[in-house]
Design an enzyme around this catalytic site. Structure first.
Site, PDB file in Angstrom:
ATOM      1  N   LYS A  61     -14.331  -8.694  -4.900  1.00 28.11           N
ATOM      2  CA  LYS A  61     -13.979  -7.266  -4.761  1.00 28.11           C
ATOM      3  C   LYS A  61     -12.991  -6.835  -5.845  1.00 28.11           C
ATOM      4  CE  LYS A  61     -10.640  -5.834  -1.607  1.00 28.11           C
ATOM      5  NZ  LYS A  61      -9.569  -5.100  -2.274  1.00 28.11           N
ATOM      6  N   ASN A  62     -11.920  -7.613  -6.006  1.00 27.44           N
ATOM      7  CA  ASN A  62     -10.845  -7.165  -6.887  1.00 27.44           C
ATOM      8  C   ASN A  62     -11.166  -7.324  -8.361  1.00 27.44           C
ATOM      9  OD1 ASN A  62      -9.433  -6.335  -4.704  1.00 27.44           O
ATOM     10  ND2 ASN A  62      -8.009  -8.072  -4.650  1.00 27.44           N
ATOM     11  N   ARG A  67     -14.239  -3.425   4.222  1.00 27.04           N
ATOM     12  CA  ARG A  67     -13.789  -3.039   2.874  1.00 27.04           C
ATOM     13  C   ARG A  67     -13.972  -4.189   1.903  1.00 27.04           C
ATOM     14  NH1 ARG A  67      -7.968  -2.248   2.163  1.00 27.04           N
ATOM     15  NH2 ARG A  67      -8.691  -2.380   0.030  1.00 27.04           N
ATOM     16  N   ASP A  96      -2.916 -12.309  -0.828  1.00 22.80           N
ATOM     17  CA  ASP A  96      -4.154 -11.953  -0.118  1.00 22.80           C
ATOM     18  C   ASP A  96      -4.682 -13.095   0.750  1.00 22.80           C
ATOM     19  OD1 ASP A  96      -3.921  -9.541  -1.375  1.00 22.80           O
ATOM     20  OD2 ASP A  96      -5.603  -9.808  -2.745  1.00 22.80           O
ATOM     21  N   ILE A 151       5.443 -10.455  -2.219  1.00 23.82           N
ATOM     22  CA  ILE A 151       4.797  -9.390  -3.000  1.00 23.82           C
ATOM     23  C   ILE A 151       4.857  -8.028  -2.296  1.00 23.82           C
ATOM     24  CG2 ILE A 151       2.649  -8.657  -4.154  1.00 23.82           C
ATOM     25  CD1 ILE A 151       3.755 -11.190  -5.410  1.00 23.82           C
ATOM     26  N   CYS A 194       0.441   2.415   2.106  1.00 27.15           N
ATOM     27  CA  CYS A 194      -0.581   1.905   3.014  1.00 27.15           C
ATOM     28  C   CYS A 194       0.061   0.879   3.924  1.00 27.15           C
ATOM     29  CB  CYS A 194      -1.783   1.343   2.264  1.00 27.15           C
ATOM     30  SG  CYS A 194      -1.546  -0.275   1.589  1.00 27.15           S
ATOM     31  N   ARG A 201      -7.070   2.427  -2.435  1.00 31.21           N
ATOM     32  CA  ARG A 201      -6.022   2.566  -3.449  1.00 31.21           C
ATOM     33  C   ARG A 201      -6.519   2.220  -4.851  1.00 31.21           C
ATOM     34  NH1 ARG A 201      -0.990   2.940  -2.395  1.00 31.21           N
ATOM     35  NH2 ARG A 201      -0.623   1.879  -4.356  1.00 31.21           N
ATOM     36  N   ARG A 253       3.694   0.586  -2.181  1.00 35.23           N
ATOM     37  CA  ARG A 253       2.787   0.431  -3.307  1.00 35.23           C
ATOM     38  C   ARG A 253       2.800   1.612  -4.295  1.00 35.23           C
ATOM     39  NH1 ARG A 253      -2.763  -2.120  -1.124  1.00 35.23           N
ATOM     40  NH2 ARG A 253      -2.822  -2.905  -3.243  1.00 35.23           N
ATOM     41  N   PRO A 254       3.939   1.884  -4.913  1.00 38.90           N
ATOM     42  CA  PRO A 254       3.967   2.976  -5.902  1.00 38.90           C
ATOM     43  C   PRO A 254       3.124   2.642  -7.134  1.00 38.90           C
ATOM     44  CG  PRO A 254       6.034   1.749  -5.940  1.00 38.90           C
ATOM     45  CD  PRO A 254       5.224   1.184  -4.802  1.00 38.90           C
ATOM     46  N   VAL A 255       2.836   3.662  -7.943  1.00 37.53           N
ATOM     47  CA  VAL A 255       2.067   3.429  -9.183  1.00 37.53           C
ATOM     48  C   VAL A 255       2.907   3.837 -10.402  1.00 37.53           C
ATOM     49  CG1 VAL A 255      -0.241   3.525  -8.162  1.00 37.53           C
ATOM     50  CG2 VAL A 255       0.864   5.654  -8.898  1.00 37.53           C
ATOM     51  N   ASP A 256       4.227   3.766 -10.255  1.00 35.52           N
ATOM     52  CA  ASP A 256       5.128   4.189 -11.332  1.00 35.52           C
ATOM     53  C   ASP A 256       4.922   3.395 -12.619  1.00 35.52           C
ATOM     54  OD1 ASP A 256       6.246   2.161  -9.465  1.00 35.52           O
ATOM     55  OD2 ASP A 256       7.864   2.052 -10.930  1.00 35.52           O
ATOM     56  N   GLN A 257       4.543   2.127 -12.497  1.00 36.91           N
ATOM     57  CA  GLN A 257       4.374   1.311 -13.716  1.00 36.91           C
ATOM     58  C   GLN A 257       3.114   1.709 -14.484  1.00 36.91           C
ATOM     59  OE1 GLN A 257       6.888  -0.929 -14.601  1.00 36.91           O
ATOM     60  NE2 GLN A 257       7.804   0.123 -12.846  1.00 36.91           N
TER      61      GLN A 257
HETATM   62  C1  LIG Z   1      -7.689  -3.851  -5.916  1.00 36.32           C
HETATM   63  C2  LIG Z   1      -6.782  -4.992  -6.162  1.00 36.32           C
HETATM   64  O1  LIG Z   1      -6.927  -5.717  -7.133  1.00 36.32           O
HETATM   65  N1  LIG Z   1      -5.835  -5.217  -5.261  1.00 36.32           N
HETATM   66  C3  LIG Z   1      -4.940  -6.337  -5.401  1.00 36.32           C
HETATM   67  C4  LIG Z   1      -3.810  -5.937  -6.330  1.00 36.32           C
HETATM   68  O2  LIG Z   1      -3.164  -4.811  -5.757  1.00 36.32           O
HETATM   69  P1  LIG Z   1      -2.166  -3.956  -6.648  1.00 36.32           P
HETATM   70  O3  LIG Z   1      -2.576  -4.027  -8.056  1.00 36.32           O
HETATM   71  O4  LIG Z   1      -2.023  -2.627  -5.988  1.00 36.32           O
HETATM   72  O5  LIG Z   1      -0.828  -4.772  -6.479  1.00 36.32           O
HETATM   73  P2  LIG Z   1       0.303  -4.924  -7.590  1.00 36.32           P
HETATM   74  O6  LIG Z   1       0.136  -6.212  -8.295  1.00 36.32           O
HETATM   75  O7  LIG Z   1       0.334  -3.686  -8.408  1.00 36.32           O
HETATM   76  O8  LIG Z   1       1.613  -4.949  -6.684  1.00 36.32           O
HETATM   77  C5  LIG Z   1       2.611  -5.953  -6.795  1.00 36.32           C
HETATM   78  C6  LIG Z   1       3.939  -5.377  -6.368  1.00 36.32           C
HETATM   79  O9  LIG Z   1       4.383  -4.462  -7.361  1.00 36.32           O
HETATM   80  C7  LIG Z   1       4.708  -3.207  -6.789  1.00 36.32           C
HETATM   81  N2  LIG Z   1       4.354  -2.153  -7.771  1.00 36.32           N
HETATM   82  C8  LIG Z   1       3.137  -2.162  -8.383  1.00 36.32           C
HETATM   83  C9  LIG Z   1       2.796  -1.208  -9.291  1.00 36.32           C
HETATM   84  C10 LIG Z   1       3.726  -0.197  -9.607  1.00 36.32           C
HETATM   85  O10 LIG Z   1       3.463   0.700 -10.405  1.00 36.32           O
HETATM   86  N3  LIG Z   1       4.920  -0.222  -8.980  1.00 36.32           N
HETATM   87  C11 LIG Z   1       5.277  -1.164  -8.053  1.00 36.32           C
HETATM   88  O11 LIG Z   1       6.385  -1.139  -7.508  1.00 36.32           O
HETATM   89  C12 LIG Z   1       3.850  -3.142  -5.516  1.00 36.32           C
HETATM   90  O12 LIG Z   1       4.372  -2.224  -4.583  1.00 36.32           O
HETATM   91  C13 LIG Z   1       3.902  -4.589  -5.059  1.00 36.32           C
HETATM   92  O13 LIG Z   1       5.079  -4.812  -4.329  1.00 36.32           O
HETATM   93  O14 LIG Z   1      -2.894  -7.033  -6.457  1.00 36.32           O
HETATM   94  C14 LIG Z   1      -2.266  -7.409  -5.229  1.00 36.32           C
HETATM   95  C15 LIG Z   1      -1.266  -8.508  -5.535  1.00 36.32           C
HETATM   96  O15 LIG Z   1      -1.916  -9.647  -5.967  1.00 36.32           O
HETATM   97  C16 LIG Z   1      -3.324  -7.834  -4.216  1.00 36.32           C
HETATM   98  O16 LIG Z   1      -2.700  -8.055  -2.985  1.00 36.32           O
HETATM   99  C17 LIG Z   1      -4.396  -6.763  -4.046  1.00 36.32           C
HETATM  100  O17 LIG Z   1      -5.468  -7.268  -3.286  1.00 36.32           O
HETATM  101  C1  LIG Z   2      -4.721  -5.603  -0.461  1.00 33.32           C
HETATM  102  C2  LIG Z   2      -5.985  -5.757  -0.835  1.00 33.32           C
HETATM  103  O1  LIG Z   2      -6.749  -4.811  -1.412  1.00 33.32           O
HETATM  104  P1  LIG Z   2      -6.310  -3.359  -1.953  1.00 33.32           P
HETATM  105  O2  LIG Z   2      -5.365  -3.570  -3.076  1.00 33.32           O
HETATM  106  O3  LIG Z   2      -7.598  -2.780  -2.409  1.00 33.32           O
HETATM  107  O4  LIG Z   2      -5.675  -2.627  -0.792  1.00 33.32           O
HETATM  108  C3  LIG Z   2      -6.710  -7.047  -0.646  1.00 33.32           C
HETATM  109  O5  LIG Z   2      -7.779  -7.209  -1.255  1.00 33.32           O
HETATM  110  O6  LIG Z   2      -6.221  -7.916   0.113  1.00 33.32           O
END
Ligand SMILES: CC(=O)N[C@H]1[C@@H](OP(=O)(O)OP(=O)(O)OC[C@H]2O[C@@H](n3ccc(=O)[nH]c3=O)[C@H](O)[C@@H]2O)O[C@H](CO)[C@@H](O)[C@@H]1O
Ligand SMILES: C=C(OP(=O)(O)O)C(=O)O
Length: 422
Positions: A22-23, A396, A304, A326, A116, A92, A121-125
């Site tokens: 999936k990822n 999902r 995960d 994480i 969620c 997301r 899970r912000p997207v600031d980065q």
């Molecule tokens: C679709 C997908 O591939 N999802 C995976 C992806 O989620 P995803 O890419 O959303 O997870 P991230 O690696 O970005 O998150 C890691 C940490 O960084 C924080 N963060 C991240 C981005 C940002 O802009 N700001 C910030 O603060 C997040 O809140 C979290 O605490 O990697 C996670 C960590 O391996 C997995 O659990 C998810 O299954």
């Molecule tokens: C957290 C997961 O997915 P997503 O980042 O799509 O929510 C996951 O695959 O376990």
């Protein structure tokens, strides 16, 4: 809403074919936005998230043709670079369209994903990285509005390791003007799979598989063919299921090297795991031993897999400590596992699992994707019937999990909203 009914206590024996990841599939589907030529993708899993992503891409103008697990995506007629809230809120990973749209079309309008169940899970980065590449970004009415006539290569050092952040910036950088250096990049196999697809499309990327990705932007990307890597988390879930329920199962079409940290913990717990190039054999009889773990970025133990391993630890002899580093709220399964008779207490980001001799079936509620998977693992062990509600979370990310488990002897059935059983 569908539910699963599992009658626990059966040993699992036989073979399971692991689906595509999936990822890895989700960012790879988004890469279709980067080119006017088609992508031919194989080993794409049949999942709700993949369906949602295809819906999102189609409403932007991508043409999708599907033949089983092979998809052809044609991004030559994209005319609507918008990701609406209605789709983004259900998945997301929709944020992954931001980088490609901006890089190819110079603008994008993407709903903010919001928090969620597992964390804020912000997207600031993602935003900070694109701004460093020259994008003008504002947040208006819950939408990220991004513009850049042409992104420019830049040095981006993210504050933390982010998987989708690295993927978004990698796709954006592929079409940027000049060299982009992504420091502190995620090294997850799914990032590497995306990078390899991009290279097949004509991108120039050095350092693939490391935490320093150097991207030399090109003017345009071409079409390509690519097979999505096997899902290490689906495979790991089956390893835990057999470890907990007992049995002897061979997984096919898997990459064992992606699961080293999980295998190490399973062995510590007394589970036998053997592997070859693309298969793994997992066998267990007798009582499990406690094993403590700490989640971290790849190649360490994946967040995960935390919930599924915790379900196994519930029936091990002794106490296991599980530290989640994480996500700030990824223990939603604890309460439900305790409803099945587990003995788990939580203090901050640490759970203490005191193993019990047996679990007993009950009705439990799935709260997120991997929490649902942990309840499936627990249900396979528990005496009597376990009903898991709200399995749309499971759908999902798992491709026919009940069929795959039935194929190795589990007593699992899906009960649809109308009460029909399958
Ligand atoms: C679709 C997908 O591939 N999802 C995976 C992806 O989620 P995803 O890419 O959303 O997870 P991230 O690696 O970005 O998150 C890691 C940490 O960084 C924080 N963060 C991240 C981005 C940002 O802009 N700001 C910030 O603060 C997040 O809140 C979290 O605490 O990697 C996670 C960590 O391996 C997995 O659990 C998810 O299954
Ligand atoms: C957290 C997961 O997915 P997503 O980042 O799509 O929510 C996951 O695959 O376990």
């Amino acid at each position: 809403m569908d539910k699963l009914c599992i009658v626990g206590g059966r040993r699992l024996e036989g073979e399971i074919v692991v689906s595509g990841a999936k990822n890895a599939a989700l960012p790879i589907l988004c890469a279709s936005l980067l080119s006017a030529e088609p992508l031919r993708l194989s080993n794409v899993p049949d999942l709700r998230d993949v369906g949602t992503m295809l819906c999102l891409l189609e409403q932007m103008g991508v043409t999708v043709t599907r033949d089983g697990n092979v998809l052809v995506l044609d991004g030559s007629r994209v005319d609507n670079p918008v990701a609406p809230y209605e789709l983004v809120k259900t998945m997301r990973a929709s944020i992954l369209v931001l980088g490609p749209l901006l890089a190819r079309f110079g603008h994008a309008r993407v709903s903010l994903p919001g928090g969620c169940a597992i964390g804020a899970r912000p997207v600031d980065q993602h935003i900070k990285g694109l701004q460093a590449m020259g994008a003008e970004i504002s947040i208006e009415h819950g939408y990220i509005e991004a513009r850049a006539p042409r992104l420019k290569g830049a040095l981006v050092v993210t504050d933390m390791i982010t998987v989708t952040g690295t993927e978004n910036l990698l796709m954006a950088a592929a079409l940027a003007d000049g060299e982009t250096v992504l420091e502190n990049a995620a090294r997850e196999p799914e990032v590497t799979d995306l990078a390899q697809l991009l290279v097949a499309m004509g991108a120039r990327i050095d350092g693939i598989g490391t935490d320093r990705l150097v991207v030399h932007g090109v003017e345009r990307l071409n079409g390509a063919e690519h097979s999505v890597i096997p899902d290490r988390i689906e495979a790991g879930t089956f390893l835990c299921a057999v470890g907990a329920a007992g049995g002897d199962v061979t997984l096919r079409r898997v990459l064992p090297g992606h699961l080293d940290a999980v295998v190490e913990k399973l062995r510590e717990a007394g589970v036998t795991v053997e592997s070859g190039e693309d298969w793994m054999r997992v066998a267990m009889s007798g009582r499990l031993k406690a094993a403590s773990l700490r989640t971290s970025e790849f190649p360490a133990f994946p967040t995960d897999m935390q919930a599924q391993f915790m379900a196994l630890a519930c029936v091990a002899e002794g106490a296991s400590q599980v530290v989640e580093t994480i996500f700030e709220n990824r223990f939603m399964h604890v309460q439900e596992l305790n409803r099945l008779g587990a003995n788990i207490s939580v203090d901050g980001n640490t759970a203490l699992v005191t193993g019990v001799e047996r679990l007993s079936g009950a009705t439990v509620m799935a709260t997120d994707l991997r929490a649902s998977a942990s309840l499936v693992v627990a249900g396979l062990v528990a005496d009597g019937e376990t009903f898991i509600d709200r399995i749309y979370h499971l759908d999902r990310g798992y491709d026919r999990i009940e069929d795959k488990l039935r194929g190795v002897g589990a007593n699992v059935r899906r009960i649809s909203e109308a009460g029909e059983e399958a």
